[in-house]
Design a protein around this motif. Structure first.
Motif, mmCIF file in Angstrom:
data_model
loop_
_atom_site.group_PDB
_atom_site.id
_atom_site.type_symbol
_atom_site.label_atom_id
_atom_site.label_comp_id
_atom_site.label_asym_id
_atom_site.label_seq_id
_atom_site.Cartn_x
_atom_site.Cartn_y
_atom_site.Cartn_z
ATOM 1 N N GLY A 125 0.792 -1.215 0.000
ATOM 2 C CA GLY A 125 0.000 0.000 0.000
ATOM 3 C C GLY A 125 0.822 1.261 0.000
ATOM 4 O O GLY A 125 0.355 2.306 0.479
ATOM 5 N N TYR A 131 3.671 11.339 3.465
ATOM 6 C CA TYR A 131 2.769 10.587 4.338
ATOM 7 C C TYR A 131 2.711 11.275 5.695
ATOM 8 O O TYR A 131 3.712 11.823 6.165
ATOM 9 N N ASN A 139 -0.620 7.645 6.429
ATOM 10 C CA ASN A 139 -1.619 7.963 5.422
ATOM 11 C C ASN A 139 -0.997 8.863 4.358
ATOM 12 O O ASN A 139 -0.392 9.891 4.692
ATOM 13 N N GLU A 200 -6.471 5.442 -5.055
ATOM 14 C CA GLU A 200 -6.168 6.420 -4.012
ATOM 15 C C GLU A 200 -6.891 6.008 -2.735
ATOM 16 O O GLU A 200 -7.896 5.299 -2.773
ATOM 17 N N THR A 201 -6.397 6.467 -1.602
ATOM 18 C CA THR A 201 -7.072 6.233 -0.330
ATOM 19 C C THR A 201 -8.353 7.063 -0.277
ATOM 20 O O THR A 201 -8.368 8.229 -0.660
ATOM 21 N N SER A 276 -14.681 1.642 1.156
ATOM 22 C CA SER A 276 -13.612 2.555 1.540
ATOM 23 C C SER A 276 -12.342 1.764 1.802
ATOM 24 O O SER A 276 -12.388 0.597 2.191
ATOM 25 N N ASN A 278 -7.574 2.002 1.672
ATOM 26 C CA ASN A 278 -6.321 2.680 1.378
ATOM 27 C C ASN A 278 -5.893 2.398 -0.055
ATOM 28 O O ASN A 278 -6.361 1.442 -0.689
ATOM 29 N N LYS A 279 -5.022 3.226 -0.557
ATOM 30 C CA LYS A 279 -4.480 3.020 -1.892
ATOM 31 C C LYS A 279 -3.891 1.612 -1.975
ATOM 32 O O LYS A 279 -3.130 1.187 -1.103
ATOM 33 N N ASP A 281 -5.657 -1.200 -1.829
ATOM 34 C CA ASP A 281 -6.604 -2.208 -1.328
ATOM 35 C C ASP A 281 -7.382 -2.810 -2.493
ATOM 36 O O ASP A 281 -7.676 -2.146 -3.486
#
Length: 319
Positions: A125, A131, A139, A200-201, A276, A278-279, A281
């Protein structure tokens, strides 16, 4: 001799106590510590902005010590660190994170910490970029828009032209026994994709447009046709079972409830699921049908990579 040394020390302490300012290469300090890199500041009075660019100033203001680099903070400034360069930039620490939950590379990280991650590892990820640490993980700070505002996928099958949903009496609560839907990407031409990888997250909307074959029921009366669609997050490579394996979560689910006519027909249905993550996933979709008496099944049609109305497709976008 000792008396002279003691006298000098007393004089020095008195000066520091009275002025509480130290100037290096300047006789006009503007803080507790003021370094004039070029040594070109005026001996007294206001220092022009053009001559502050090579200065470093440390002084007390608004309840804290304020530091100015390339500038001199105002006396009432609430900025604890102020950078004054007009042809330079702030460069954060460059750190090779091992994953979004990495708390070893940066020992005991605290919420609000910022690093520039240098690791490119989609499986973990991670992508190179800024971040911030929050809620026990790193994140990514969004630095660009999603590559495509709306993306499309077409339903794909290895053989034939339609998907056979797994049928069981508890399809409404057993996503682990449902049939996984495979997709083709019109943008790349790739097929046999068992999941959507989040670019993208954030939170996403998945809008389905089902085109389905429906076999005739045994009566002249109209019956219901029921299907159940699930959005799952995680690795979808698992054997059929009553319960989902560890690490797989249900993001959303919906029922497709239509009329089954006495003659074979084609029906369309639309519905929306959300997820929903994270990038990086992985979001997969599974479909199941019930075996309840009098309930019939629809079979989603596939026409991958063809711009025709009679096909099942998926549109998705980030909120």
């Amino acid at each position: 001799m000792k008396i002279k040394i003691i006298s000098l020390l007393i004089a020095a302490i008195s000066i520091l106590h009275l002025h509480a300012q130290v100037g290096i290469k300047t006789e006009n300090p503007k803080g507790a510590l003021h370094i004039d890199g070029k040594g070109d500041n005026p001996q007294n009075g206001v220092i022009p902005d053009t001559q502050k660019k090579d200065d470093l100033s440390v002084h007390y203001s608004s309840g804290s010590m304020n530091i100015g680099i390339g500038t001199i903070p105002e006396d009432n400034s609430a900025a604890q660190l102020e950078l004054g360069g007009t042809a330079s930039a702030f460069l954060p620490n460059r750190v090779a994170l091992t994953g979004i939950s990495d708390i070893v590379t940066v020992s005991n990280p605290e919420d609000g910490m910022i690093v520039y991650n240098t690791t490119n590892n989609a499986g973990a990820g991670l992508a190179a970029g800024l971040y911030t640490f929050y809620n026990n993980k790193w994140n990514e700070i969004l630095t660009k828009e999603v590559a495509s505002v709306i993306e499309r996928r077409d339903l794909w099958v290895a053989s034939g032209n339609r998907v056979q949903p797994v049928t069981n009496s508890r399809a409404h609560e057993r996503p682990a026994r449902s049939t996984i839907l495979l997709w083709a990407d019109p943008a790349t031409g790739s097929t046999n994709q068992p999941f959507i990888t989040l670019p993208e997250t954030g939170s996403y909307v998945f809008s389905f447009r089902f085109y389905m074959d429906q076999s005739a029921n045994a009566s002249s009366n109209r019956y219901r046709s029921l299907l159940y669609l699930w959005a799952l997050k995680g690795n979808n490579n698992f054997a059929s079972a009553d319960n989902l394996p560890s690490g797989i979560t249900v993001e959303d689910g919906a029922e497709i409830n239509m009329i089954a006519y006495s003659s074979s027909s084609q029906l369309t249905a639309t519905l929306t699921l959300t997820a929903s993550g994270n990038k990086g996933d992985k979001i997969s979709f599974r479909i199941g049908a019930t075996t309840t008496s009098g309930i019939y099944t629809g079979y989603p049609r596939a026409a991958a990579l063809q711009m025709v109305p009679s096909r099942t497709s998926l549109l998705f976008w980030k909120l």
